[in-house]
Design an enzyme around this catalytic site. Sequence first.
Site, PDB file in Angstrom:
ATOM      1  N   ASP A  14     -28.696  47.280 -33.902  1.00 55.42           N
ATOM      2  CA  ASP A  14     -28.257  48.307 -32.983  1.00 55.42           C
ATOM      3  C   ASP A  14     -26.875  49.059 -33.693  1.00 55.42           C
ATOM      4  O   ASP A  14     -25.906  48.966 -33.197  1.00 55.42           O
ATOM      5  CB  ASP A  14     -27.414  47.146 -31.872  1.00 55.42           C
ATOM      6  CG  ASP A  14     -26.229  46.511 -32.135  1.00 55.42           C
ATOM      7  OD1 ASP A  14     -26.232  46.080 -33.373  1.00 55.42           O
ATOM      8  OD2 ASP A  14     -25.576  46.281 -31.328  1.00 55.42           O
ATOM      9  N   ASP A  19     -24.167  47.544 -38.832  1.00 57.50           N
ATOM     10  CA  ASP A  19     -25.620  47.414 -39.103  1.00 57.50           C
ATOM     11  C   ASP A  19     -26.167  48.631 -39.993  1.00 57.50           C
ATOM     12  O   ASP A  19     -26.908  48.568 -40.820  1.00 57.50           O
ATOM     13  CB  ASP A  19     -26.288  47.844 -37.659  1.00 57.50           C
ATOM     14  CG  ASP A  19     -25.829  46.891 -36.550  1.00 57.50           C
ATOM     15  OD1 ASP A  19     -24.714  47.140 -36.257  1.00 57.50           O
ATOM     16  OD2 ASP A  19     -26.795  45.989 -36.171  1.00 57.50           O
ATOM     17  N   ASN A  44     -24.229  47.885 -29.736  1.00 62.49           N
ATOM     18  CA  ASN A  44     -22.843  48.529 -29.956  1.00 62.49           C
ATOM     19  C   ASN A  44     -22.728  49.901 -29.280  1.00 62.49           C
ATOM     20  O   ASN A  44     -21.439  50.237 -28.782  1.00 62.49           O
ATOM     21  CB  ASN A  44     -22.887  49.118 -31.398  1.00 62.49           C
ATOM     22  CG  ASN A  44     -22.388  47.695 -32.328  1.00 62.49           C
ATOM     23  OD1 ASN A  44     -21.731  46.980 -32.011  1.00 62.49           O
ATOM     24  ND2 ASN A  44     -23.245  47.566 -33.219  1.00 62.49           N
ATOM     25  N   THR A 129     -29.229  41.753 -36.225  1.00 64.03           N
ATOM     26  CA  THR A 129     -27.909  42.202 -36.657  1.00 64.03           C
ATOM     27  C   THR A 129     -27.336  42.646 -35.010  1.00 64.03           C
ATOM     28  O   THR A 129     -26.294  43.638 -35.107  1.00 64.03           O
ATOM     29  CB  THR A 129     -27.570  42.845 -37.435  1.00 64.03           C
ATOM     30  OG1 THR A 129     -28.477  44.165 -37.473  1.00 64.03           O
ATOM     31  CG2 THR A 129     -28.060  42.376 -38.878  1.00 64.03           C
ATOM     32  N   PHE A 170     -19.861  39.046 -29.526  1.00 63.73           N
ATOM     33  CA  PHE A 170     -20.696  40.284 -29.037  1.00 63.73           C
ATOM     34  C   PHE A 170     -22.189  40.051 -28.964  1.00 63.73           C
ATOM     35  O   PHE A 170     -22.687  40.234 -27.672  1.00 63.73           O
ATOM     36  CB  PHE A 170     -20.184  41.421 -29.729  1.00 63.73           C
ATOM     37  CG  PHE A 170     -20.981  42.579 -29.081  1.00 63.73           C
ATOM     38  CD1 PHE A 170     -20.470  43.215 -28.051  1.00 63.73           C
ATOM     39  CD2 PHE A 170     -22.305  43.206 -29.610  1.00 63.73           C
ATOM     40  CE1 PHE A 170     -21.125  44.233 -27.185  1.00 63.73           C
ATOM     41  CE2 PHE A 170     -22.848  44.271 -29.027  1.00 63.73           C
ATOM     42  CZ  PHE A 170     -22.489  44.647 -27.915  1.00 63.73           C
ATOM     43  N   ASN A 171     -22.935  39.930 -29.786  1.00 62.97           N
ATOM     44  CA  ASN A 171     -24.128  39.922 -29.941  1.00 62.97           C
ATOM     45  C   ASN A 171     -24.981  38.775 -28.918  1.00 62.97           C
ATOM     46  O   ASN A 171     -25.794  39.250 -28.158  1.00 62.97           O
ATOM     47  CB  ASN A 171     -25.075  39.646 -31.400  1.00 62.97           C
ATOM     48  CG  ASN A 171     -24.684  40.768 -32.332  1.00 62.97           C
ATOM     49  OD1 ASN A 171     -24.493  42.049 -31.648  1.00 62.97           O
ATOM     50  ND2 ASN A 171     -24.904  40.542 -33.414  1.00 62.97           N
ATOM     51  N   HIS A 244     -19.592  42.377 -40.583  1.00 60.80           N
ATOM     52  CA  HIS A 244     -20.219  41.198 -39.834  1.00 60.80           C
ATOM     53  C   HIS A 244     -21.882  41.400 -40.260  1.00 60.80           C
ATOM     54  O   HIS A 244     -22.506  40.544 -41.080  1.00 60.80           O
ATOM     55  CB  HIS A 244     -20.405  41.437 -38.326  1.00 60.80           C
ATOM     56  CG  HIS A 244     -19.094  41.221 -37.609  1.00 60.80           C
ATOM     57  ND1 HIS A 244     -18.431  40.159 -37.370  1.00 60.80           N
ATOM     58  CD2 HIS A 244     -18.485  42.452 -37.287  1.00 60.80           C
ATOM     59  CE1 HIS A 244     -17.360  40.443 -36.645  1.00 60.80           C
ATOM     60  NE2 HIS A 244     -17.063  41.713 -36.680  1.00 60.80           N
ATOM     61  N   ASP A 245     -22.491  42.147 -40.193  1.00 61.31           N
ATOM     62  CA  ASP A 245     -23.767  42.461 -40.294  1.00 61.31           C
ATOM     63  C   ASP A 245     -24.356  42.454 -41.843  1.00 61.31           C
ATOM     64  O   ASP A 245     -25.637  41.836 -42.136  1.00 61.31           O
ATOM     65  CB  ASP A 245     -24.535  43.681 -39.410  1.00 61.31           C
ATOM     66  CG  ASP A 245     -24.252  43.713 -37.956  1.00 61.31           C
ATOM     67  OD1 ASP A 245     -24.276  42.327 -37.509  1.00 61.31           O
ATOM     68  OD2 ASP A 245     -24.515  44.420 -37.420  1.00 61.31           O
TER      69      ASP A 245
END
Length: 326
Positions: A14, A19, A44, A129, A170-171, A244-245
């Site tokens: 996303d 990402d 996102n 992700t 979040f995800n 993060h991703d």
Amino acid sequence: MPTHAPLPLILDCDPGIDDFVAILMILAAPERINLLGITVSGGNVPLHHTSQNALKACELAGRPDVKVYAGCPRPILRELVYEVEVYGETGLKGVDLPTPQMSLQSTHAVDFLIDTLMTTPKKITLATTGPLTNIAVAIVREPRILDNIEQIVTMGGSIELGNITPAAEFNFYADPEAAHVLYTSGKKITTIGLDTTHQLVTSLDWFDRLDALDNPVAHTLTLMLRAFYEYDMKHFGLTGGVLHDPSVIGYLLNPLLFKEKDVHVEIDTSFGIGRGRSIIDWWRKRGLPANAHVVNEVDVKGFFDLLTDLLASYGNKKQKAEGALT
Ligand code: BDR
Ligand code: CA
């Protein structure tokens, strides 16, 4: 040296700045990863931005041949929560990239996932992700796809604290029902949560190293990552912005950089304050069979060296192309 065939991979994402970095990592390593397609969901930012951003990453990498499929615009229940404050209105704060020349595939992401997984001669790895809606809907529609999934490596959850609520990452918060489908699917999900990703923070020194690579990909990422450098410092007391991703791609390329434990994970799908939380039974208190490989540690220097080397390769690609012209 033995050579391995490239890993067949589908990325579900996303984008979102981090990402976007993950896509560029994959496209920097075609000898290691055979990217069969990118599937995109809302997350996102809304789907019309996330899908365009995936195309922009492919074009920036000089890979207009990559197939990008737009998928679910919203989670299974409820409305999507966006992260506009973190990544900007378009999801790519700090840069204004040209409108992509390449187009999205006309097939829906869920159809692509099912068709590809049902006909593949070789098992496929899924990297995720973003919110897990596309993958969950594909599993619900055609559970036999699970037989052809080699592994699922997902950025999501947290052993300890959340980032979108006190409890949830979040995800998983964006689509808890979808996350529940994955963790009850019978597949052991490799889970890289905030405990690990918060170890992967950018620094001003690394931005200098990145910019010095002196290629268009590195320059663009320097601008983007600088633009959200201070967000995680302000909100989470960290020393830089979190990648993060990219951890998912780092894991696929070099799992030895990560430490993990096999444990049971349950997603809180209640509608209370815990909604979207990953309840990770780190000390195996519940006696339930493990349904996840949960990562909790990363070799930070090793990861940044890998990431920097991958992004440096975009300069080599440009030099090769220029060499071919002379
Ligand atoms: C996750 O949510 C988004 O902020 C990032 O792209 C990452 O996938 C981190 O919680
Ligand atoms: Ca993401």
